[in-house]
Scaffold this motif. Structure first.
Motif, short mmCIF file in Angstrom:
data_model
loop_
_atom_site.label_atom_id
_atom_site.label_comp_id
_atom_site.label_asym_id
_atom_site.label_seq_id
_atom_site.Cartn_x
_atom_site.Cartn_y
_atom_site.Cartn_z
N THR A 172 0.82 -1.21 0.00
CA THR A 172 0.00 0.00 0.00
C THR A 172 0.86 1.26 0.00
O THR A 172 0.38 2.33 -0.39
CB THR A 172 -0.93 0.03 1.22
OG1 THR A 172 -0.14 -0.10 2.42
CG2 THR A 172 -1.95 -1.10 1.15
N PHE A 173 2.12 1.16 0.44
CA PHE A 173 3.02 2.31 0.42
C PHE A 173 4.08 2.17 -0.68
O PHE A 173 5.09 2.86 -0.68
CB PHE A 173 3.70 2.51 1.78
CG PHE A 173 4.57 1.35 2.22
CD1 PHE A 173 5.94 1.36 2.03
CD2 PHE A 173 4.00 0.24 2.82
CE1 PHE A 173 6.73 0.31 2.43
CE2 PHE A 173 4.79 -0.83 3.24
CZ PHE A 173 6.16 -0.80 3.03
N SER A 174 3.80 1.27 -1.64
CA SER A 174 4.71 1.00 -2.77
C SER A 174 6.04 0.45 -2.24
O SER A 174 6.08 -0.20 -1.21
CB SER A 174 4.89 2.25 -3.61
OG SER A 174 5.42 1.94 -4.87
N HIS A 175 7.15 0.69 -2.97
CA HIS A 175 8.47 0.21 -2.54
C HIS A 175 8.45 -1.28 -2.22
O HIS A 175 8.92 -1.71 -1.15
CB HIS A 175 8.97 1.00 -1.33
CG HIS A 175 9.12 2.47 -1.58
ND1 HIS A 175 10.07 3.00 -2.42
CD2 HIS A 175 8.40 3.53 -1.11
CE1 HIS A 175 9.96 4.32 -2.45
NE2 HIS A 175 8.96 4.66 -1.66
N GLY A 267 8.15 6.64 -9.59
CA GLY A 267 7.77 5.77 -8.48
C GLY A 267 6.48 6.22 -7.83
O GLY A 267 5.62 5.41 -7.48
N TRP A 268 6.34 7.54 -7.66
CA TRP A 268 5.09 8.09 -7.12
C TRP A 268 3.94 7.78 -8.07
O TRP A 268 2.84 7.42 -7.62
CB TRP A 268 5.24 9.61 -6.95
CG TRP A 268 4.07 10.28 -6.31
CD1 TRP A 268 3.90 10.57 -4.98
CD2 TRP A 268 2.88 10.76 -6.96
NE1 TRP A 268 2.69 11.20 -4.77
CE2 TRP A 268 2.04 11.31 -5.96
CE3 TRP A 268 2.43 10.75 -8.28
CZ2 TRP A 268 0.79 11.88 -6.25
CZ3 TRP A 268 1.19 11.30 -8.58
CH2 TRP A 268 0.38 11.85 -7.57
N VAL A 273 -1.15 4.78 -9.39
CA VAL A 273 -1.90 3.94 -10.34
C VAL A 273 -2.55 2.79 -9.59
O VAL A 273 -3.72 2.45 -9.81
CB VAL A 273 -0.98 3.41 -11.46
CG1 VAL A 273 -1.64 2.25 -12.22
CG2 VAL A 273 -0.64 4.52 -12.44
N ARG A 274 -1.79 2.18 -8.68
CA ARG A 274 -2.30 1.03 -7.92
C ARG A 274 -3.18 1.46 -6.76
O ARG A 274 -4.19 0.82 -6.47
CB ARG A 274 -1.11 0.21 -7.40
CG ARG A 274 -1.50 -1.01 -6.58
CD ARG A 274 -2.28 -2.03 -7.40
NE ARG A 274 -2.62 -3.20 -6.61
CZ ARG A 274 -3.69 -3.31 -5.83
NH1 ARG A 274 -4.53 -2.26 -5.73
NH2 ARG A 274 -3.93 -4.41 -5.16
N TYR A 275 -2.80 2.55 -6.09
CA TYR A 275 -3.55 3.03 -4.93
C TYR A 275 -3.86 4.52 -5.11
O TYR A 275 -3.09 5.38 -4.62
CB TYR A 275 -2.76 2.80 -3.64
CG TYR A 275 -2.41 1.35 -3.38
CD1 TYR A 275 -3.38 0.45 -2.93
CD2 TYR A 275 -1.12 0.87 -3.61
CE1 TYR A 275 -3.07 -0.87 -2.69
CE2 TYR A 275 -0.81 -0.46 -3.38
CZ TYR A 275 -1.78 -1.33 -2.92
OH TYR A 275 -1.47 -2.65 -2.70
N PRO A 276 -4.95 4.86 -5.77
CA PRO A 276 -5.25 6.28 -6.07
C PRO A 276 -5.45 7.13 -4.81
O PRO A 276 -5.13 8.32 -4.83
CB PRO A 276 -6.54 6.20 -6.88
CG PRO A 276 -6.58 4.82 -7.44
CD PRO A 276 -5.92 3.96 -6.41
N LYS A 330 2.69 17.51 -9.19
CA LYS A 330 2.51 16.06 -9.17
C LYS A 330 2.12 15.56 -10.56
O LYS A 330 1.37 16.23 -11.28
CB LYS A 330 1.45 15.66 -8.15
CG LYS A 330 1.85 15.85 -6.70
CD LYS A 330 0.73 15.39 -5.78
CE LYS A 330 1.19 15.43 -4.31
NZ LYS A 330 1.50 16.79 -3.88
N PRO A 331 2.61 14.38 -10.96
CA PRO A 331 2.20 13.83 -12.26
C PRO A 331 0.70 13.56 -12.30
O PRO A 331 0.09 13.19 -11.29
CB PRO A 331 2.98 12.51 -12.35
CG PRO A 331 4.10 12.64 -11.38
CD PRO A 331 3.58 13.52 -10.28
#
Length: 336
Positions: A172-175, A267-268, A273-276, A330-331
């Motif tokens: 949920t926090f990527s990485h 990365g952000w 994309v996965r967790y809007p 932000k993208p």
């Protein structure tokens, strides 16, 4: 099944020839090979002409079509509807003889699969262990195999920032941990993301979803973006029997400052994309992990040789620039 292979290349005449020689040795040959060349010169074209490869369609694109995701979309447009599966390979890979055969077998075993990734065998040393084995903090254990864990993950464990999902799935926090943390078990693993340079997809999936051209040029994390979006529509797998080598040729790569900036901004992007709408704890952990990895990159300035010190400082500076840029610009997530 009819199979097409698309190879997107940029300034790498020798590696792409090496790759094509390994394709010729396959137990299952692709039905069509498409090369999309974004090079600034004609060195790759001339080298391919000298080798005289048969059944290879070569396209050299202009500046407007140059860049990994644009070149992939260009190649897809050249695939006819008789093709079932489209494979993508980085131009600095070399295949084991049964690579395509193993990929196609996966689609037969898992007919619901929208995509299947291959498995790189020359980058990580794994050791098979018994069920009683207990890993140290410096090791990563998965499915009966153990490998060394890098210093970044060791420190993340100590700080409570380690990935909390299995390899190939985004926390949920990527990485997260990439599919390189899947062991050479001979098994096929379901995932929600895999590497784009060792990938294959059903043509029907590629017709319904494009590679995002947000990822201009080098396209860092474009594969994560594409597979994370596609996994919302159907199943993805990695077959550890579809084996190849990846040699990370230095030609055609961006400068380290640009790379560092892409690490943060792209990365952000794939995280959102996965967790809007991530929760606040996930936001805190994403930023904490990004800061930690940037700090580690800065410390490389003190511990490596002169060339590595310069590269580390430049990349880390790019990460800082990318991080601050998120505060003001932000993208925007594109659903392509």
């Amino acid at each position: 099944m009819k199979v097409a292979l698309i190879i997107c290349t940029y300034q790498r005449p020798i590696p792409i020839v090496t790759l094509l020689h390994s394709v010729k040795k396959q137990t299952r040959q692709p039905d069509r090979i498409i090369i999309v060349d974004g090079s600034l010169d004609n060195a790759s074209e001339l080298t391919l002409q000298k080798e005289n490869f048969q059944d290879v369609s070569y396209y050299r694109v202009n500046a407007e079509q140059r860049g990994l995701t644009k070149q992939r979309n260009y190649g897809i447009d050249k695939v006819n509807d008789a093709i079932d599966i489209v494979c993508f390979l980085d131009d600095d890979t070399v295949l084991e003889p049964m690579y395509f055969e193993a990929l196609i077998d996966t689609y037969k075993v898992h007919p619901e699969a929208l995509g299947v990734g291959g498995y790189i065998i020359n980058e990580i040393n794994w050791k098979k262990v018994d069920t009683s084995f207990k890993p140290t903090i410096h090791q990563f254990l998965y499915d009966g195999y153990v490998r060394s864990d890098g210093s970044r993950f060791v420190l993340r464990k100590k700080l409570g920032l380690d990935a909390d999902r299995q390899p190939g799935f985004l926390p949920t926090f990527s990485h997260g941990r990439s599919v390189s943390f899947l062991p050479p078990s001979g098994k096929t693993y379901q995932v929600e993301q895999f590497m784009g340079g060792v990938a294959s997809y059903r043509l029907s999936a590629l017709r319904s979803q494009r590679f995002s051209e947000y990822f201009e040029g080098y396209g860092l994390y474009e594969d994560a973006d594409f597979t994370l979006r596609l996994s919302k529509k159907g199943a993805l797998y990695v077959n550890t029997n579809a084996q190849l080598h990846h040699y990370h040729d230095p030609d055609g790569r961006p400068n380290k400052f640009s790379y560092g900036k892409m690490v943060i901004r792209n990365g952000w992007y794939i995280w959102r994309v996965r967790y809007p709408n991530p929760k606040w704890i996930a936001r805190i952990k994403w930023n904490a992990t990004a800061a930690l990895l940037t700090l580690i990159r800065f410390t490389n300035v003190l511990t490596k040789n002169k060339k590595i010190r310069t590269e580390a400082f430049t990349e880390a500076s790019g990460r800082v620039a990318g991080w601050f840029s998120l505060l003001v610009n932000k993208p925007k997530i594109k659903d392509e």
